[in-house]
Write an enzyme that holds these catalytic residues in place. Sequence first.
Site, mmCIF file in Angstrom:
data_model
loop_
_atom_site.group_PDB
_atom_site.id
_atom_site.type_symbol
_atom_site.label_atom_id
_atom_site.label_comp_id
_atom_site.label_asym_id
_atom_site.label_seq_id
_atom_site.Cartn_x
_atom_site.Cartn_y
_atom_site.Cartn_z
ATOM 1 N N LYS A 54 -78.853 13.618 -22.521
ATOM 2 C CA LYS A 54 -78.042 12.712 -21.699
ATOM 3 C C LYS A 54 -77.406 11.631 -22.572
ATOM 4 O O LYS A 54 -76.221 11.322 -22.430
ATOM 5 C CB LYS A 54 -78.916 12.079 -20.597
ATOM 6 C CG LYS A 54 -79.286 13.084 -19.514
ATOM 7 C CD LYS A 54 -80.360 12.589 -18.553
ATOM 8 C CE LYS A 54 -80.754 13.749 -17.627
ATOM 9 N NZ LYS A 54 -81.882 13.460 -16.732
ATOM 10 N N GLN A 98 -86.036 8.956 -15.312
ATOM 11 C CA GLN A 98 -86.324 10.367 -15.588
ATOM 12 C C GLN A 98 -87.624 10.795 -14.902
ATOM 13 O O GLN A 98 -88.642 10.115 -14.989
ATOM 14 C CB GLN A 98 -86.420 10.579 -17.110
ATOM 15 C CG GLN A 98 -86.591 12.024 -17.535
ATOM 16 C CD GLN A 98 -85.379 12.902 -17.239
ATOM 17 O OE1 GLN A 98 -84.252 12.427 -17.157
ATOM 18 N NE2 GLN A 98 -85.610 14.191 -17.067
ATOM 19 N N ASP A 121 -78.267 9.755 -9.632
ATOM 20 C CA ASP A 121 -78.964 10.992 -9.251
ATOM 21 C C ASP A 121 -78.730 11.341 -7.775
ATOM 22 O O ASP A 121 -79.032 12.456 -7.344
ATOM 23 C CB ASP A 121 -80.478 10.820 -9.432
ATOM 24 C CG ASP A 121 -80.989 11.252 -10.797
ATOM 25 O OD1 ASP A 121 -80.479 12.258 -11.311
ATOM 26 O OD2 ASP A 121 -81.903 10.591 -11.322
HETATM 27 N N1 GUN Z 1 -86.032 15.539 -14.196
HETATM 28 C C1 GUN Z 1 -85.581 16.826 -14.112
HETATM 29 N N2 GUN Z 1 -84.370 16.858 -13.505
HETATM 30 C C2 GUN Z 1 -84.050 15.578 -13.205
HETATM 31 C C3 GUN Z 1 -82.922 14.961 -12.599
HETATM 32 O O1 GUN Z 1 -81.962 15.618 -12.171
HETATM 33 N N3 GUN Z 1 -82.966 13.611 -12.492
HETATM 34 C C4 GUN Z 1 -84.017 12.870 -12.928
HETATM 35 N N4 GUN Z 1 -83.976 11.551 -12.751
HETATM 36 N N5 GUN Z 1 -85.085 13.403 -13.494
HETATM 37 C C5 GUN Z 1 -85.093 14.755 -13.642
#
Ligand code: GUN
Length: 303
Positions: A54, A98, A121
């Site tokens: 990211k 996360q 998200d």
């Molecule tokens: N962990 C795995 N996929 C995601 C996601 O799409 N967003 C977040 N915040 N954590 C994750």
Amino acid sequence: MSAKILDGKALAETIRAEIKEDVAKFIAETGVQPTLAVVLVGEDPASQVYVRNKELACEKAGLRSVLRRLPASTTTEELETLVAQLNGDPNVHGVLVQLPLPKHIDEKRILDLISPEKDVDAFHPENVGLISQGRPRFLPCTPYGIQQLLVRYGIETTGKRAVVVGRSDIVGKPMGMLLLQKGLGGDATVTLCHSRSVNLPEITKEADILVAAIGKAEFITADMVKPGAVVIDVGMNRVQRTIVDENGEEKVVSKLVGDVDFQSVKEVAGAITPVPGGVGPLTVTMLLLNALNGARRQVGQKK
Ligand code: GUN
């Protein structure tokens, strides 16, 4: 006949190039650099890789990313304090915590605390509600990426039977919502099914568009797929496989596989996403777009 491969990686690059241009334009107009704050608690190895991806993706597209790392021993209260601080920081436009969080942390409490205006998200109940009413603020990254894949490959969804296997809040449920929405990439007849559904193969065989997001390695086999169907594989499962190497010796290797048994299903499906290189790169791409759109809204460029 072998299915057409839907190249998520190549499409992600195309969309990221568009986002990069839009970010540059936004900075030129406003003097504001769109900024994503990512919070990582603990040492989960997969999460560290995802978070690094990211950060790199932000950097390449011209967004600023701020990583806040906290030890696994962090309390819910300490994490709440950090989220509140990021919510109040005018130089942060998107906040992502996360997942998974360490077990002792109250995950719902944390996610509910993220400002809905910065919730890239789209996990906050307000944003989930807006999606369900067909007036989204943010779209959740993975379903949004899949919808882009369908639209940009010219795959018709209107009136089609779409079956989503998996009912998670992150993928299954919002994917169903997006396919059901009115308009481009929507208007499908949607079935959401899951591990407790009776006679799953009968349901999945009805699908013109089959989305596998159940979290079980190679769960969808050829006998579960209608000939010519479009198969979207959201799975990311690490498995150990025994292979015979070039010297004829057996060795165990670690491999990333999806929720779809790619080798058998590609002989039946009309089109299919690979793992890796399918849905995964699109998820991060839509996160960039959400961060940019968050910034646009926060400077009053967008409703
Ligand atoms: N962990 C795995 N996929 C995601 C996601 O799409 N967003 C977040 N915040 N954590 C994750």
